[in-house]
Design an enzyme around this catalytic site. Structure first.
Site, PDB file in Angstrom:
ATOM      1  N   ARG A 196       0.822  -1.213   0.000  1.00 30.45           N
ATOM      2  CA  ARG A 196       0.000   0.000   0.000  1.00 30.45           C
ATOM      3  C   ARG A 196       0.858   1.267   0.000  1.00 30.45           C
ATOM      4  O   ARG A 196       0.419   2.331  -0.388  1.00 30.45           O
ATOM      5  CB  ARG A 196      -0.978  -0.022   1.186  1.00 30.45           C
ATOM      6  CG  ARG A 196      -1.902   1.169   1.237  1.00 30.45           C
ATOM      7  CD  ARG A 196      -3.239   0.933   1.948  1.00 30.45           C
ATOM      8  NE  ARG A 196      -3.209  -0.052   2.999  1.00 30.45           N
ATOM      9  CZ  ARG A 196      -2.719   0.145   4.236  1.00 30.45           C
ATOM     10  NH1 ARG A 196      -2.231   1.308   4.587  1.00 30.45           N
ATOM     11  NH2 ARG A 196      -2.755  -0.834   5.124  1.00 30.45           N
TER      12      ARG A 196
ATOM     13  N   TYR B 278     -13.688  18.735 -14.719  1.00 31.88           N
ATOM     14  CA  TYR B 278     -14.168  17.371 -14.941  1.00 31.88           C
ATOM     15  C   TYR B 278     -15.360  17.148 -13.997  1.00 31.88           C
ATOM     16  O   TYR B 278     -15.296  17.509 -12.815  1.00 31.88           O
ATOM     17  CB  TYR B 278     -13.021  16.404 -14.621  1.00 31.88           C
ATOM     18  CG  TYR B 278     -13.327  14.970 -14.885  1.00 31.88           C
ATOM     19  CD1 TYR B 278     -13.489  14.497 -16.181  1.00 31.88           C
ATOM     20  CD2 TYR B 278     -13.464  14.063 -13.832  1.00 31.88           C
ATOM     21  CE1 TYR B 278     -13.770  13.165 -16.422  1.00 31.88           C
ATOM     22  CE2 TYR B 278     -13.733  12.729 -14.069  1.00 31.88           C
ATOM     23  CZ  TYR B 278     -13.893  12.287 -15.374  1.00 31.88           C
ATOM     24  OH  TYR B 278     -14.166  10.971 -15.593  1.00 31.88           O
TER      25      TYR B 278
ATOM     26  N   ASP C  96      -4.917  20.049 -12.973  1.00 31.82           N
ATOM     27  CA  ASP C  96      -5.197  18.790 -13.661  1.00 31.82           C
ATOM     28  C   ASP C  96      -4.694  18.937 -15.093  1.00 31.82           C
ATOM     29  O   ASP C  96      -5.231  19.724 -15.868  1.00 31.82           O
ATOM     30  CB  ASP C  96      -6.715  18.546 -13.604  1.00 31.82           C
ATOM     31  CG  ASP C  96      -7.119  17.200 -14.186  1.00 31.82           C
ATOM     32  OD1 ASP C  96      -6.441  16.723 -15.109  1.00 31.82           O
ATOM     33  OD2 ASP C  96      -8.139  16.654 -13.733  1.00 31.82           O
TER      34      ASP C  96
ATOM     35  N   LYS D  71      -6.253   8.186 -19.383  1.00 34.97           N
ATOM     36  CA  LYS D  71      -6.431   8.858 -20.666  1.00 34.97           C
ATOM     37  C   LYS D  71      -5.149   8.741 -21.506  1.00 34.97           C
ATOM     38  O   LYS D  71      -4.741   7.656 -21.825  1.00 34.97           O
ATOM     39  CB  LYS D  71      -6.850  10.306 -20.422  1.00 34.97           C
ATOM     40  CG  LYS D  71      -7.934  10.470 -19.340  1.00 34.97           C
ATOM     41  CD  LYS D  71      -9.249   9.787 -19.704  1.00 34.97           C
ATOM     42  CE  LYS D  71     -10.224   9.673 -18.538  1.00 34.97           C
ATOM     43  NZ  LYS D  71     -10.530  10.884 -17.825  1.00 34.97           N
TER      44      LYS D  71
HETATM   45  C1  LIG Z   1     -10.915  11.198 -16.521  1.00 35.69           C
HETATM   46  C2  LIG Z   1     -10.529  12.442 -15.844  1.00 35.69           C
HETATM   47  C3  LIG Z   1     -10.400  12.491 -14.439  1.00 35.69           C
HETATM   48  C4  LIG Z   1     -10.690  11.306 -13.551  1.00 35.69           C
HETATM   49  O1  LIG Z   1      -9.799  10.266 -13.790  1.00 35.69           O
HETATM   50  P1  LIG Z   1     -10.149   8.702 -13.548  1.00 35.69           P
HETATM   51  O2  LIG Z   1      -8.898   8.034 -13.933  1.00 35.69           O
HETATM   52  O3  LIG Z   1     -11.317   8.378 -14.418  1.00 35.69           O
HETATM   53  O4  LIG Z   1     -10.502   8.567 -12.107  1.00 35.69           O
HETATM   54  C5  LIG Z   1      -9.998  13.687 -13.874  1.00 35.69           C
HETATM   55  N1  LIG Z   1      -9.761  14.776 -14.634  1.00 35.69           N
HETATM   56  C6  LIG Z   1      -9.885  14.759 -15.980  1.00 35.69           C
HETATM   57  C7  LIG Z   1      -9.606  15.999 -16.747  1.00 35.69           C
HETATM   58  C8  LIG Z   1     -10.280  13.600 -16.625  1.00 35.69           C
HETATM   59  O5  LIG Z   1     -10.409  13.602 -17.956  1.00 35.69           O
END
Ligand SMILES: *Cc1c(COP(=O)(O)O)cnc(C)c1O
Length: 391
Positions: free
Chosen positions: A57, A110, A182, A207
């Site tokens: 962990r 998001y 982000d 992504k």
């Molecule tokens: C998909 C996404 C998230 C969340 O990520 P997960 O891997 O699905 O938990 C956060 N911010 C953005 C901009 C995203 O495209």
């Protein structure tokens, strides 16, 4: 012009064959428990005082290799890999905020990040103000003496609006705020927020970093001090650990990130130009088009403009039909896959938001969001062409 060093970094970051029996591919350390050398060192390793591994962990060698790669790609000094992008955002905010604190966030986030702020943090006593951060003046009016964090996303989802990163940092730092960004949409290939003074960069590795739509993972890049707090405190308790095999898959994705992004960028620009020239398309939003309201800002803070394109076919019904009639482009949420993915925001990702609020956030009835893949650009365009012709 010299090529970006990221082409080499992405291929080699995190590899350490001499520690891994010569294995050039970082092995998947499928182990939850690690033997400790002796009591004294064991205690130091378990507490994070001495490098090493004790329990899965808190870290794993495959995870560490991915973290090294994330760190080098974003230009940070430490990184933490996690089970999802949402885990990365949760761990970041729970580390930087305590009950009674206040956070300023962009109003174009998001959707699940928005839910985290309003449905989890707010009830736990962390107050939230969401502002249109594309205008830096709005940040100042939201500031209180309890504000600790500024949370941003640029380019924003799904409108592809940009936030001026240096201006946000200039506002935040003198006021004692940490800037969290982000960077999922841009990726470090197109934008490196830490270079502009941002404190913490977050990724959904599900992504572009993973790139193949076959995993869920997240990452945080920041300083040693911040990441150490996250690893040895917040996430040790929260437990949003990445699985060793998933860490390996993200690392493999990263090896080709620059090649894929170069192609995503080129294809998205070709698609955006095609759509902009089409009489049935009302508006195209792509930071790489001179018609984008913030194209000059894009040129300043981005080295490429990404694979995401938004466009408007005016009506809800036309938006639904356009995506339903496509044959090559796949109707799907998410983004960053090698395949082209497309969705109609008003009837899908943003369907739960009341129409007035949705329009106010710049998400029109006919807005289509496209994650342009790495197929042959003319095949993607031909598919759009046949569907638009039927509208
Ligand atoms: C998909 C996404 C998230 C969340 O990520 P997960 O891997 O699905 O938990 C956060 N911010 C953005 C901009 C995203 O495209």
């Amino acid at each position: 012009m010299a090529e970006d060093p990221i082409y080499t970094t992405a291929v080699h970051a995190g590899e350490d064959p001499l520690r891994n029996q010569g294995s050039l591919s970082v092995p998947v350390y499928q182990s939850a428990v690690f033997a400790l050398p002796d009591v004294e060192q064991g205690a130091a390793i378990t507490e994070g005082i001495q490098p090493g591994y004790s329990y899965g962990r808190k870290g794993n060698p495959t995870q560490a290799a991915l973290e090294q790669a994330l760190c080098e790609l974003e230009g940070g000094t430490a990184a933490l890999a996690l089970s999802s992008g949402m885990a990365a955002i949760n761990v970041t905010l729970m580390t930087l905020l305590a009950p009674g604190d206040h956070i300023i966030a962009s109003n174009c986030l998001y959707a699940t990040t928005h839910s985290l702020l309003t449905e989890i943090l707010d009830p736990f006593g962390i107050s939230v103000t969401q502002v249109d951060a594309t205008n830096p003046e709005n940040l100042d009016s939201a500031l209180t003496d309890k504000t600790r964090v500024l949370l941003l996303e640029t380019p924003a989802n799904p409108t592809l609006e940009l936030i001026d990163i240096p201006a946000a940092v200039q506002f935040a730092h003198p006021n004692g705020l940490k800037v969290v960004m982000d960077n999922t949409f841009a990726t470090p290939f197109n934008q490196r927020p830490l270079d502009h003074g941002v404190d913490v960069v977050i990724h959904s590795a599900s992504k572009y970093l993973g790139g193949h739509g076959d995993l869920i993972a997240g990452g945080i890049v920041s300083t040693k001090e911040v990441i150490s707090q996250m690893r040895w405190h917040t996430n040790k308790i929260l437990g949003a650990v990445i699985a060793p095999l998933t860490a390996w898959l993200v690392l493999r994705g990263i090896r080709t990130l620059p090649l894929r992004m170069e192609r995503h960028n080129a294809n998205a620009l070709a698609v955006a130009r095609y759509l902009e020239g089409h009489p049935k398309i009302k508006q195209v939003l792509y930071p790489g088009l001179p018609s984008h309201p913030q194209h000059a800002l894009a040129q300043q803070q981005m080295s490429g403009y990404g694979g995401m394109v938004a466009f408007d076919v005016s009506e809800v019904e036309k938006g639904r039909r356009l995506v339903d009639q496509l044959r090559l482009c796949t109707l799907a949420v998410s983004l960053g896959n090698v395949e082209t993915l497309i969705q109609h925001s008003a009837s899908m990702t943003h369907a739960s938001i009341p129409r007035e609020q949705r329009l106010a956030a710049g998400i029109s009835d006919g807005m289509i969001r496209m994650s342009v893949g790495i197929e042959r650009a003319e095949d993607i365009i031909a598919d759009l062409e046949q569907s638009i012709a039927q509208l």
